[in-house]
Write an enzyme that holds these catalytic residues in place. Structure first.
Site, PDB file in Angstrom:
ATOM      1  N   CYS A   2       0.840  -1.194   0.000  1.00 53.55           N
ATOM      2  CA  CYS A   2       0.000   0.000   0.000  1.00 53.55           C
ATOM      3  C   CYS A   2       0.879   1.250   0.000  1.00 53.55           C
ATOM      4  O   CYS A   2       1.882   1.316   0.692  1.00 53.55           O
ATOM      5  CB  CYS A   2      -0.945   0.086   1.189  1.00 53.55           C
ATOM      6  SG  CYS A   2      -2.059  -1.300   1.299  1.00 53.55           S
ATOM      7  N   ARG A  27       4.172  -0.239  -4.714  1.00 47.40           N
ATOM      8  CA  ARG A  27       3.883  -0.742  -3.368  1.00 47.40           C
ATOM      9  C   ARG A  27       2.563  -1.497  -3.307  1.00 47.40           C
ATOM     10  O   ARG A  27       2.235  -2.129  -2.312  1.00 47.40           O
ATOM     11  CB  ARG A  27       3.821   0.423  -2.377  1.00 47.40           C
ATOM     12  CG  ARG A  27       5.097   1.203  -2.268  1.00 47.40           C
ATOM     13  CD  ARG A  27       4.912   2.326  -1.289  1.00 47.40           C
ATOM     14  NE  ARG A  27       4.714   1.799   0.035  1.00 47.40           N
ATOM     15  CZ  ARG A  27       5.680   1.580   0.912  1.00 47.40           C
ATOM     16  NH1 ARG A  27       6.915   1.868   0.590  1.00 47.40           N
ATOM     17  NH2 ARG A  27       5.425   1.094   2.098  1.00 47.40           N
ATOM     18  N   TRP A  74      -2.637  -2.765  -1.785  1.00 42.83           N
ATOM     19  CA  TRP A  74      -2.258  -4.171  -1.970  1.00 42.83           C
ATOM     20  C   TRP A  74      -3.151  -4.923  -0.990  1.00 42.83           C
ATOM     21  O   TRP A  74      -2.978  -4.869   0.215  1.00 42.83           O
ATOM     22  CB  TRP A  74      -0.777  -4.363  -1.633  1.00 42.83           C
ATOM     23  CG  TRP A  74      -0.260  -5.737  -1.953  1.00 42.83           C
ATOM     24  CD1 TRP A  74       0.250  -6.165  -3.147  1.00 42.83           C
ATOM     25  CD2 TRP A  74      -0.178  -6.856  -1.065  1.00 42.83           C
ATOM     26  NE1 TRP A  74       0.642  -7.477  -3.049  1.00 42.83           N
ATOM     27  CE2 TRP A  74       0.392  -7.928  -1.785  1.00 42.83           C
ATOM     28  CE3 TRP A  74      -0.524  -7.070   0.277  1.00 42.83           C
ATOM     29  CZ2 TRP A  74       0.626  -9.176  -1.233  1.00 42.83           C
ATOM     30  CZ3 TRP A  74      -0.295  -8.319   0.828  1.00 42.83           C
ATOM     31  CH2 TRP A  74       0.274  -9.356   0.085  1.00 42.83           C
ATOM     32  N   ASN A 100      -2.110   2.223   5.679  1.00 41.77           N
ATOM     33  CA  ASN A 100      -1.206   1.161   5.252  1.00 41.77           C
ATOM     34  C   ASN A 100      -0.852   0.367   6.499  1.00 41.77           C
ATOM     35  O   ASN A 100      -0.481   0.957   7.513  1.00 41.77           O
ATOM     36  CB  ASN A 100       0.058   1.767   4.617  1.00 41.77           C
ATOM     37  CG  ASN A 100       1.117   0.719   4.350  1.00 41.77           C
ATOM     38  OD1 ASN A 100       0.796  -0.462   4.204  1.00 41.77           O
ATOM     39  ND2 ASN A 100       2.366   1.130   4.276  1.00 41.77           N
ATOM     40  N   GLY A 101      -0.978  -0.961   6.422  1.00 37.47           N
ATOM     41  CA  GLY A 101      -0.661  -1.805   7.581  1.00 37.47           C
ATOM     42  C   GLY A 101      -1.795  -2.788   7.806  1.00 37.47           C
ATOM     43  O   GLY A 101      -2.629  -2.993   6.917  1.00 37.47           O
ATOM     44  N   GLU A 487      19.021 -17.008  -5.867  1.00 35.31           N
ATOM     45  CA  GLU A 487      18.584 -15.665  -6.244  1.00 35.31           C
ATOM     46  C   GLU A 487      18.085 -15.645  -7.703  1.00 35.31           C
ATOM     47  O   GLU A 487      17.066 -15.024  -8.018  1.00 35.31           O
ATOM     48  CB  GLU A 487      19.737 -14.669  -6.029  1.00 35.31           C
ATOM     49  CG  GLU A 487      19.490 -13.256  -6.492  1.00 35.31           C
ATOM     50  CD  GLU A 487      18.268 -12.562  -5.875  1.00 35.31           C
ATOM     51  OE1 GLU A 487      17.678 -13.080  -4.928  1.00 35.31           O
ATOM     52  OE2 GLU A 487      17.905 -11.498  -6.405  1.00 35.31           O
ATOM     53  N   LYS A 491      14.280 -14.593  -8.866  1.00 37.03           N
ATOM     54  CA  LYS A 491      14.029 -13.545  -9.868  1.00 37.03           C
ATOM     55  C   LYS A 491      13.091 -14.074 -10.945  1.00 37.03           C
ATOM     56  O   LYS A 491      12.131 -13.431 -11.339  1.00 37.03           O
ATOM     57  CB  LYS A 491      15.341 -13.154 -10.519  1.00 37.03           C
ATOM     58  CG  LYS A 491      16.096 -11.941 -10.382  1.00 37.03           C
ATOM     59  CD  LYS A 491      15.799 -10.751  -9.600  1.00 37.03           C
ATOM     60  CE  LYS A 491      15.026 -10.832  -8.349  1.00 37.03           C
ATOM     61  NZ  LYS A 491      15.636 -10.352  -7.163  1.00 37.03           N
ATOM     62  N   GLU A 494       9.451 -14.582  -9.725  1.00 39.85           N
ATOM     63  CA  GLU A 494       8.766 -13.311  -9.458  1.00 39.85           C
ATOM     64  C   GLU A 494       8.204 -12.667 -10.701  1.00 39.85           C
ATOM     65  O   GLU A 494       7.067 -12.213 -10.705  1.00 39.85           O
ATOM     66  CB  GLU A 494       9.770 -12.298  -8.864  1.00 39.85           C
ATOM     67  CG  GLU A 494       9.996 -12.391  -7.408  1.00 39.85           C
ATOM     68  CD  GLU A 494      10.870 -11.233  -6.934  1.00 39.85           C
ATOM     69  OE1 GLU A 494      10.372 -10.381  -6.218  1.00 39.85           O
ATOM     70  OE2 GLU A 494      12.073 -11.195  -7.285  1.00 39.85           O
ATOM     71  N   HIS A 510      19.764 -36.761  -5.225  1.00 37.56           N
ATOM     72  CA  HIS A 510      19.041 -37.231  -4.042  1.00 37.56           C
ATOM     73  C   HIS A 510      17.536 -37.001  -4.170  1.00 37.56           C
ATOM     74  O   HIS A 510      16.831 -36.988  -3.169  1.00 37.56           O
ATOM     75  CB  HIS A 510      19.610 -36.562  -2.788  1.00 37.56           C
ATOM     76  CG  HIS A 510      21.057 -36.888  -2.580  1.00 37.56           C
ATOM     77  ND1 HIS A 510      21.480 -38.093  -2.067  1.00 37.56           N
ATOM     78  CD2 HIS A 510      22.174 -36.200  -2.902  1.00 37.56           C
ATOM     79  CE1 HIS A 510      22.801 -38.113  -2.047  1.00 37.56           C
ATOM     80  NE2 HIS A 510      23.246 -36.982  -2.556  1.00 37.56           N
ATOM     81  N   LYS A 607       6.542  -4.058  -3.515  1.00 35.63           N
ATOM     82  CA  LYS A 607       7.967  -3.772  -3.302  1.00 35.63           C
ATOM     83  C   LYS A 607       8.354  -3.850  -1.831  1.00 35.63           C
ATOM     84  O   LYS A 607       9.400  -4.382  -1.484  1.00 35.63           O
ATOM     85  CB  LYS A 607       8.262  -2.376  -3.850  1.00 35.63           C
ATOM     86  CG  LYS A 607       9.704  -1.958  -3.732  1.00 35.63           C
ATOM     87  CD  LYS A 607      10.563  -2.770  -4.671  1.00 35.63           C
ATOM     88  CE  LYS A 607      12.030  -2.424  -4.564  1.00 35.63           C
ATOM     89  NZ  LYS A 607      12.854  -3.452  -5.225  1.00 35.63           N
TER      90      LYS A 607
HETATM   91  C1  AGP Z   1      13.204  -9.264  -4.367  1.00 39.50           C
HETATM   92  O1  AGP Z   1      13.215  -9.374  -5.745  1.00 39.50           O
HETATM   93  C2  AGP Z   1      11.922  -9.357  -3.736  1.00 39.50           C
HETATM   94  N1  AGP Z   1      10.940  -8.538  -4.312  1.00 39.50           N
HETATM   95  C3  AGP Z   1      11.848  -9.556  -2.250  1.00 39.50           C
HETATM   96  O2  AGP Z   1      12.303 -10.853  -2.015  1.00 39.50           O
HETATM   97  C4  AGP Z   1      12.604  -8.573  -1.310  1.00 39.50           C
HETATM   98  O3  AGP Z   1      13.971  -8.734  -1.447  1.00 39.50           O
HETATM   99  C5  AGP Z   1      12.159  -8.843   0.130  1.00 39.50           C
HETATM  100  O4  AGP Z   1      10.786  -8.602   0.235  1.00 39.50           O
HETATM  101  C6  AGP Z   1      12.913  -8.019   1.140  1.00 39.50           C
HETATM  102  O5  AGP Z   1      12.692  -6.653   0.964  1.00 39.50           O
HETATM  103  P1  AGP Z   1      13.576  -5.597   1.722  1.00 39.50           P
HETATM  104  O6  AGP Z   1      14.984  -5.752   1.247  1.00 39.50           O
HETATM  105  O7  AGP Z   1      12.999  -4.270   1.366  1.00 39.50           O
HETATM  106  O8  AGP Z   1      13.471  -5.904   3.176  1.00 39.50           O
END
Ligand code: AGP
Length: 612
Positions: A2, A27, A74, A100-101, A487, A491, A494, A510, A607
């Site tokens: 949000c 957001r 969101w 927001n929250g 990682e 990516k 996502e 395994h 984000k």
């Molecule tokens: C990364 O591509 C993600 N969108 C997500 O995993 C992100 O790194 C995670 O939510 C942590 O966010 P922050 O670094 O703002 O705490």
């Protein structure tokens, strides 16, 4: 999660609010809405969908108010719909609220209010807030200027959970009240106007002077003033902080997407993050740190705690810290750490990594570590973010604002900062690390080597075109390369929605190798000279079972057996992930583009994850 924007000044508020929402859409983008103070009371305009939908609502261009609040959502409680969109109002339409929250006790509060005769139109947790404020407002018999503030404060005291709130009251048409607890909110100070936002970049083009709010500090805003109060409603003094960020970093600057721009900004982000912390022949120094040999020698353990990509940066750092400092280092996911009663005490140093500095689980994990007596160190990309204010020490990556949901330049900046931190600790501990000089030289050469790696983008695009319709893609590696596999796989998931797994290459046999069949894509990362032969054998095993393979390496190996090989520049193994992740970032990006998806705003994600 949000985004909140607010404006109080002399200009027409609605275009400023919509512009701010567009910048905050990363957001949350399920629904959007605004409320402004108009001649005939409080207006409300809201709808589900993107901010662009909001701009098409009939009458939105006719709003004249110069004070307003806005929200991009969101969804947590209640599906995206016009009713569930913010702003929310009380039954009498005296108050407009954006939030927001999460209000954890909203069931209880809803029941309390229902018993008092209030009714509800949405499924949200937020709708209790304007009604609760109304309840306290109407029950306050004093009719002074602080009546609005008292009602907000009393309502906030009843709320359990997290909140950043902007509140308008039709009886106070020249004011707005804002408050936060465990959710981000900043106030930008202008000349005869004030801006409010969930984060700094959204309003950076209007001002560089920001008030940073602590939990449960209440603010009464007017055009010319921001009056601050503590939770007992005693006035407090607050000075604005000058934020020297470049507003253009929040623009796409000719790139098709923020993610691509941010991938290409990595040489600069790394250069800025290294800054003047060391040179080849000088020791590492951090302006804000004053660790001593005595303290570091007393440590039993270092914990690195974070979420998602930030946690993956921690995995890379473990290797460097343990080898350079000889201190056992454990990495944990913040949402697990906070609930498993971790063994943390004054002999533990806890490091928290968060690009945004607002991730709810990471902040909670930090608070827990402090309670257990550990010293805490925050690493963030956002100056003044919650995590940096909560921790004993804070250091920053200087990646510039990262807008795309998928983190790229923040990750590589976190890795380089953590490795420099490891060198800093090792130098204080006076450990004999003969290879540190070479490591420093390699760190300083990173920006140039990243530029070389970025030149491989056409080749990666070509491979992406071959595999974008796949349903399963595996990433494998050993040692430091396994952390990159993790990682790379995150990516891809996502932003391409392709199912993907990452495995330590030696683990394939395994179990997971059962999933390999004709045409399945396997991506192997091999940068560690000591492990490359072993990983090649594992790749050979998947080729035998029909897999298509892409290999990312900096080693001189025979390419003939792979479908494609990406040769990246060689560097010190501690920092090789900074180079080997780049082809994988580009790979995910091109796959997402090939599939016609929204790269910067992938479905279901936001984000900054400010709820647990
Ligand atoms: C990364 O591509 C993600 N969108 C997500 O995993 C992100 O790194 C995670 O939510 C942590 O966010 P922050 O670094 O703002 O705490």
């Amino acid at each position: 999660m949000c985004g909140i924007v607010g404006y109080i000044g002399t200009k027409k508020a609605s275009p400023i609010l919509i512009n701010g929402l567009l910048r905050l859409e990363y957001r949350g983008y399920d629904s959007a809405g605004i409320s402004t103070v108009e001649k005939n009371g409080l207006s409300i305009m809201k709808d589900k969908g993107r901010v662009l939908n909001l701009t098409k609502l009939e009458g939105i261009d006719d709003l004249e108010g110069t004070i307003g609040i806005a929200h991009t959502r969101w969804a947590t409680h209640g599906k995206p719909s016009p009713e569930n969109s913010h702003p929310h109002q009380d039954n009498s339409k005296t108050f407009s609220v954006v939030h927001n929250g999460i209000i954890e006790n909203y069931h209880e509060l809803r029941k309390f209010l229902t018993d008092k005769g209030y009714t509800f139109y949405s499924q949200t947790d937020t709708e209790v807030i304007p009604n609760l404020i109304h309840y306290y407002y109407t029950n306050d018999k004093q009719n002074d200027t602080l009546k609005f503030l008292r009602a907000v404060r009393n309502a906030c005291f009843d709320l359990k959970g997290s909140f950043a709130l902007e509140i308008l009251c039709k009886n106070y048409p020249d004011n707005m009240i804002v408050v936060r607890k465990d959710s981000p909110l900043v106030i930008g100070k202008g000349m005869g106007e004030n801006y409010i936002s969930s984060d700094i970049p959204a309003i950076l083009s209007f001002t560089k002077d920001f008030y940073l709010l602590n939990d449960l500090e209440f603010v009464i805003l007017s055009r010319n003033e921001a009056k601050f109060y503590n939770k007992d409603l005693e006035p407090i003094d607050k000075k604005p902080k000058v934020i020297e960020w470049n507003a253009s970093s929040a623009e796409k600057e000719g790139y098709e997407d923020f993610m691509l721009k941010e991938i290409y900004e990595q040489p600069t982000a790394i250069r800025e993050t290294i800054g003047a912390k060391f040179s080849e022949n000088s020791k590492c120094e951090f302006e804000n740190l004053n660790f001593t040999k005595e303290y570091l020698s007393s440590l039993n353990k270092i914990y690195i705690v974070a979420c998602g990509t930030a946690m993956h940066a921690g995995l890379v750092a473990k290797n460097a810290i343990e080898k350079l400092c000889k201190i056992e280092t454990e990495i944990d996911i913040a949402s697990e750490f906070r609930y498993r009663d971790p063994l943390v005490d004054e002999k533990t140093l806890c490091i928290f990594i968060s690009q945004s500095g607002e991730t709810a689980d990471t902040i909670a994990a930090l608070k827990l570590s402090k309670e257990k007596g550990a010293k805490t160190l925050a690493i963030s990309n956002v100056i003044g973010s919650s995590i940096t204010r909560e921790a004993d020490y804070a250091i920053y990556t200087h990646a510039g604002s990262e807008i795309a949901v998928a983190s790229t330049k923040a990750y590589t900046s976190q890795v380089v900062l953590l490795v420099i931190l490891a060198i800093y600790f090792a130098e204080i501990l006076e450990l004999d690390n003969s290879y540190v000089t070479n490591l420093k030289k390699e760190i300083l050469e990173l920006p140039k080597k990243i530029e070389e790696t970025l030149k491989l983008s056409e080749k990666i695009k070509e491979f992406s075109k071959k595999v974008y319709q796949e349903h399963d893609i595996f990433f494998i590696g050993r040692g430091i390369d396994e952390t990159v596999a993790k990682e790379g796989s995150l990516k891809l998931k996502e932003i391409s929605y392709i199912h993907s797994e990452s495995y330590a290459a030696g683990e394939l046999k395994h179990g997971p190798i059962a999933l390999i069949e004709n045409g399945v894509t396997v991506i192997g990362i091999m940068t560690d000279p000591n492990l490359v032969e072993k990983t090649i054998s594992n790749i050979q095993e998947v080729i035998t079972r029909g897999a298509k393979t892409l290999v990312i390496t900096n080693q001189p190996i025979d390419t003939s057996m792979f479908d494609m090989m990406i040769q990246i520049p060689d560097t010190h193994p501690f920092i090789s992930p900074i180079l080997s992740i780049i082809p994988l970032q580009l790979f995910s990006y091109y796959i997402s583009k090939e599939k016609g998806l929204d790269v910067d705003k992938p479905r279901n994600l936001a984000k900054s994850v400010t709820v647990e």
